[in-house]
Design a protein around this motif. Structure first.
Motif, PDB file in Angstrom:
ATOM      1  N   THR A 190       1.012  -1.485  -0.160  1.00 48.65           N
ATOM      2  CA  THR A 190       0.495   0.201  -0.151  1.00 48.65           C
ATOM      3  C   THR A 190       0.842   1.128  -0.402  1.00 48.65           C
ATOM      4  O   THR A 190       1.810   1.474   0.811  1.00 48.65           O
ATOM      5  CB  THR A 190      -0.734   0.420   1.160  1.00 48.65           C
ATOM      6  OG1 THR A 190      -2.091  -1.442   1.507  1.00 48.65           O
ATOM      7  CG2 THR A 190      -1.864   1.387   1.261  1.00 48.65           C
ATOM      8  N   TRP A 191       1.081   2.295  -1.062  1.00 54.56           N
ATOM      9  CA  TRP A 191       1.645   3.360  -1.325  1.00 54.56           C
ATOM     10  C   TRP A 191       0.634   4.150  -1.076  1.00 54.56           C
ATOM     11  O   TRP A 191      -0.210   4.878  -1.487  1.00 54.56           O
ATOM     12  CB  TRP A 191       2.323   3.523  -2.808  1.00 54.56           C
ATOM     13  CG  TRP A 191       3.682   2.064  -2.259  1.00 54.56           C
ATOM     14  CD1 TRP A 191       3.411   0.584  -2.597  1.00 54.56           C
ATOM     15  CD2 TRP A 191       5.097   2.449  -2.037  1.00 54.56           C
ATOM     16  NE1 TRP A 191       4.457  -0.100  -2.686  1.00 54.56           N
ATOM     17  CE2 TRP A 191       5.514   0.792  -2.137  1.00 54.56           C
ATOM     18  CE3 TRP A 191       5.163   4.036  -2.267  1.00 54.56           C
ATOM     19  CZ2 TRP A 191       6.897   0.998  -2.445  1.00 54.56           C
ATOM     20  CZ3 TRP A 191       6.275   3.872  -2.413  1.00 54.56           C
ATOM     21  CH2 TRP A 191       7.237   2.823  -1.976  1.00 54.56           C
ATOM     22  N   MET A 192       1.813   5.729  -1.050  1.00 53.68           N
ATOM     23  CA  MET A 192       0.499   7.109  -0.581  1.00 53.68           C
ATOM     24  C   MET A 192       1.226   7.984  -1.420  1.00 53.68           C
ATOM     25  O   MET A 192       2.948   8.229  -1.066  1.00 53.68           O
ATOM     26  CB  MET A 192       0.218   7.444   0.855  1.00 53.68           C
ATOM     27  CG  MET A 192      -0.554   8.511   0.831  1.00 53.68           C
ATOM     28  SD  MET A 192      -0.905   8.761   1.938  1.00 53.68           S
ATOM     29  CE  MET A 192      -2.553   7.833   2.604  1.00 53.68           C
ATOM     30  N   GLU A 193       1.096   8.829  -2.503  1.00 54.84           N
ATOM     31  CA  GLU A 193       1.000  10.336  -2.883  1.00 54.84           C
ATOM     32  C   GLU A 193       1.295  10.944  -1.876  1.00 54.84           C
ATOM     33  O   GLU A 193      -0.325  11.024  -1.669  1.00 54.84           O
ATOM     34  CB  GLU A 193       0.958  10.030  -4.432  1.00 54.84           C
ATOM     35  CG  GLU A 193       1.907   9.718  -5.235  1.00 54.84           C
ATOM     36  CD  GLU A 193       0.916   9.066  -6.222  1.00 54.84           C
ATOM     37  OE1 GLU A 193       0.152  10.194  -6.514  1.00 54.84           O
ATOM     38  OE2 GLU A 193       1.003   7.990  -7.164  1.00 54.84           O
ATOM     39  N   VAL A 194       1.886  11.910  -1.856  1.00 56.12           N
ATOM     40  CA  VAL A 194       1.312  13.056  -0.718  1.00 56.12           C
ATOM     41  C   VAL A 194       1.627  14.443  -1.033  1.00 56.12           C
ATOM     42  O   VAL A 194       3.120  15.023  -1.091  1.00 56.12           O
ATOM     43  CB  VAL A 194       1.525  13.563   0.973  1.00 56.12           C
ATOM     44  CG1 VAL A 194       1.056  14.307   1.521  1.00 56.12           C
ATOM     45  CG2 VAL A 194       1.885  12.489   1.508  1.00 56.12           C
ATOM     46  N   LEU A 195       0.709  15.146  -1.683  1.00 56.08           N
ATOM     47  CA  LEU A 195       0.910  16.793  -2.673  1.00 56.08           C
ATOM     48  C   LEU A 195       0.494  17.792  -1.604  1.00 56.08           C
ATOM     49  O   LEU A 195      -0.953  18.113  -1.677  1.00 56.08           O
ATOM     50  CB  LEU A 195      -0.040  16.742  -4.043  1.00 56.08           C
ATOM     51  CG  LEU A 195       0.658  14.993  -5.049  1.00 56.08           C
ATOM     52  CD1 LEU A 195       0.381  14.394  -4.928  1.00 56.08           C
ATOM     53  CD2 LEU A 195       0.416  16.366  -6.225  1.00 56.08           C
ATOM     54  N   ASP A 196       1.234  18.599  -0.879  1.00 55.01           N
ATOM     55  CA  ASP A 196       1.279  19.566   0.438  1.00 55.01           C
ATOM     56  C   ASP A 196       0.790  20.810  -1.203  1.00 55.01           C
ATOM     57  O   ASP A 196       1.565  20.946  -1.665  1.00 55.01           O
ATOM     58  CB  ASP A 196       1.827  19.942   1.082  1.00 55.01           C
ATOM     59  CG  ASP A 196       2.062  18.033   1.605  1.00 55.01           C
ATOM     60  OD1 ASP A 196       0.720  17.666   2.237  1.00 55.01           O
ATOM     61  OD2 ASP A 196       3.265  18.457   2.120  1.00 55.01           O
ATOM     62  N   GLU A 197      -0.079  21.723  -0.505  1.00 49.75           N
ATOM     63  CA  GLU A 197      -0.105  22.898  -1.091  1.00 49.75           C
ATOM     64  C   GLU A 197      -0.190  22.758  -2.116  1.00 49.75           C
ATOM     65  O   GLU A 197       0.745  23.851  -3.161  1.00 49.75           O
ATOM     66  CB  GLU A 197       0.850  23.924  -0.749  1.00 49.75           C
ATOM     67  CG  GLU A 197       1.264  24.390   0.492  1.00 49.75           C
ATOM     68  CD  GLU A 197       2.081  25.220   1.423  1.00 49.75           C
ATOM     69  OE1 GLU A 197       2.239  26.634   0.856  1.00 49.75           O
ATOM     70  OE2 GLU A 197       3.191  24.859   2.197  1.00 49.75           O
ATOM     71  N   VAL A 198      -1.147  22.580  -3.136  1.00 42.13           N
ATOM     72  CA  VAL A 198      -1.783  22.451  -4.246  1.00 42.13           C
ATOM     73  C   VAL A 198      -2.834  23.184  -4.622  1.00 42.13           C
ATOM     74  O   VAL A 198      -3.990  23.456  -3.987  1.00 42.13           O
ATOM     75  CB  VAL A 198      -2.726  20.682  -4.926  1.00 42.13           C
ATOM     76  CG1 VAL A 198      -3.105  21.114  -5.932  1.00 42.13           C
ATOM     77  CG2 VAL A 198      -1.723  20.224  -4.544  1.00 42.13           C
ATOM     78  N   ALA A 199      -2.039  24.326  -5.617  1.00 38.89           N
ATOM     79  CA  ALA A 199      -3.068  25.736  -5.468  1.00 38.89           C
ATOM     80  C   ALA A 199      -4.389  25.452  -6.822  1.00 38.89           C
ATOM     81  O   ALA A 199      -5.284  25.792  -6.918  1.00 38.89           O
ATOM     82  CB  ALA A 199      -2.741  26.670  -6.471  1.00 38.89           C
ATOM     83  N   ASP A 200      -4.014  23.897  -7.865  1.00 34.38           N
ATOM     84  CA  ASP A 200      -5.105  23.857  -8.781  1.00 34.38           C
ATOM     85  C   ASP A 200      -5.134  21.934  -8.824  1.00 34.38           C
ATOM     86  O   ASP A 200      -4.183  21.926  -9.509  1.00 34.38           O
ATOM     87  CB  ASP A 200      -4.417  24.482  -9.690  1.00 34.38           C
ATOM     88  CG  ASP A 200      -5.873  24.176 -10.691  1.00 34.38           C
ATOM     89  OD1 ASP A 200      -6.430  23.334 -10.787  1.00 34.38           O
ATOM     90  OD2 ASP A 200      -5.316  24.402 -12.081  1.00 34.38           O
ATOM     91  N   PRO A 201      -6.172  21.680  -8.080  1.00 36.27           N
ATOM     92  CA  PRO A 201      -5.933  20.504  -7.696  1.00 36.27           C
ATOM     93  C   PRO A 201      -6.480  19.318  -8.818  1.00 36.27           C
ATOM     94  O   PRO A 201      -6.228  18.807  -9.117  1.00 36.27           O
ATOM     95  CB  PRO A 201      -7.132  20.375  -6.581  1.00 36.27           C
ATOM     96  CG  PRO A 201      -7.619  21.242  -5.552  1.00 36.27           C
ATOM     97  CD  PRO A 201      -6.754  22.165  -7.153  1.00 36.27           C
ATOM     98  N   ALA A 202      -7.220  20.020  -9.816  1.00 37.93           N
ATOM     99  CA  ALA A 202      -7.296  20.041 -11.382  1.00 37.93           C
ATOM    100  C   ALA A 202      -6.844  19.206 -12.191  1.00 37.93           C
ATOM    101  O   ALA A 202      -6.233  18.510 -12.340  1.00 37.93           O
ATOM    102  CB  ALA A 202      -8.582  20.737 -12.171  1.00 37.93           C
ATOM    103  N   ALA A 203      -5.599  20.657 -11.888  1.00 36.69           N
ATOM    104  CA  ALA A 203      -4.606  19.872 -13.122  1.00 36.69           C
ATOM    105  C   ALA A 203      -3.414  18.824 -12.001  1.00 36.69           C
ATOM    106  O   ALA A 203      -2.581  18.095 -12.765  1.00 36.69           O
ATOM    107  CB  ALA A 203      -3.248  21.496 -12.970  1.00 36.69           C
ATOM    108  N   ALA A 204      -2.822  18.933 -10.939  1.00 39.85           N
ATOM    109  CA  ALA A 204      -2.973  18.030 -10.357  1.00 39.85           C
ATOM    110  C   ALA A 204      -3.276  16.611 -10.458  1.00 39.85           C
ATOM    111  O   ALA A 204      -1.876  15.621 -11.033  1.00 39.85           O
ATOM    112  CB  ALA A 204      -2.223  18.631  -8.436  1.00 39.85           C
ATOM    113  N   LEU A 205      -4.333  16.748 -10.328  1.00 40.38           N
ATOM    114  CA  LEU A 205      -4.846  15.290 -10.670  1.00 40.38           C
ATOM    115  C   LEU A 205      -5.138  14.974 -12.116  1.00 40.38           C
ATOM    116  O   LEU A 205      -4.535  14.106 -12.405  1.00 40.38           O
ATOM    117  CB  LEU A 205      -6.654  15.169 -10.478  1.00 40.38           C
ATOM    118  CG  LEU A 205      -6.726  15.482  -8.895  1.00 40.38           C
ATOM    119  CD1 LEU A 205      -8.187  15.912  -8.419  1.00 40.38           C
ATOM    120  CD2 LEU A 205      -6.504  14.454  -7.801  1.00 40.38           C
TER     121      LEU A 205
END
Length: 103
Positions: free
Chosen positions: A59-74
């Motif tokens: 089981t793995w997890m990616e953590v993205l902190d302080e994302v200004a544009d979640p749609a672009a990050a996803l």
């Protein structure tokens, strides 16, 4: 006039967790996955982490902190997931879970 939910315009943190194929979770695959993610995700967040569960190495997890544009990050995450690196790494039978948190 509708109100935005509290924190709607504030940067969010994304937590994405999933299962990897146990046979693919070797040092070479992990380094390749991390490099792919960092290259595609770095422009979208202040900090990126790739973690694995201590009691379950698949089981793995990616953590993205302080994302200004979640749609672009996803969208960048989806692009990473379509690379050959991830096709060999991710368990295709297990779903990906995405959680969003704000401060």
């Amino acid at each position: 006039m509708s109100e935005e939910p509290a924190g709607a315009s504030a940067p969010v943190s994304l937590y994405v967790y999933y299962r990897v194929r146990p046979e693919a979770a070797n040092d070479t695959s992990i380094r390749a996955a991390r490099a792919t993610l960092e290259r595609l995700i770095a422009p979208h967040c202040a900090r990126f982490q790739l973690l694995r569960r201590s009691e379950d190495a698949s089981t793995w997890m990616e953590v993205l902190d302080e994302v200004a544009d979640p749609a672009a990050a996803l969208a960048a995450l989806d692009a990473a997931w379509r690379t050959p690196t991830f096709a060999a790494f991710i368990d295709p039978q297990a779903p990906r879970h995405i959680e969003r948190f704000v401060r």
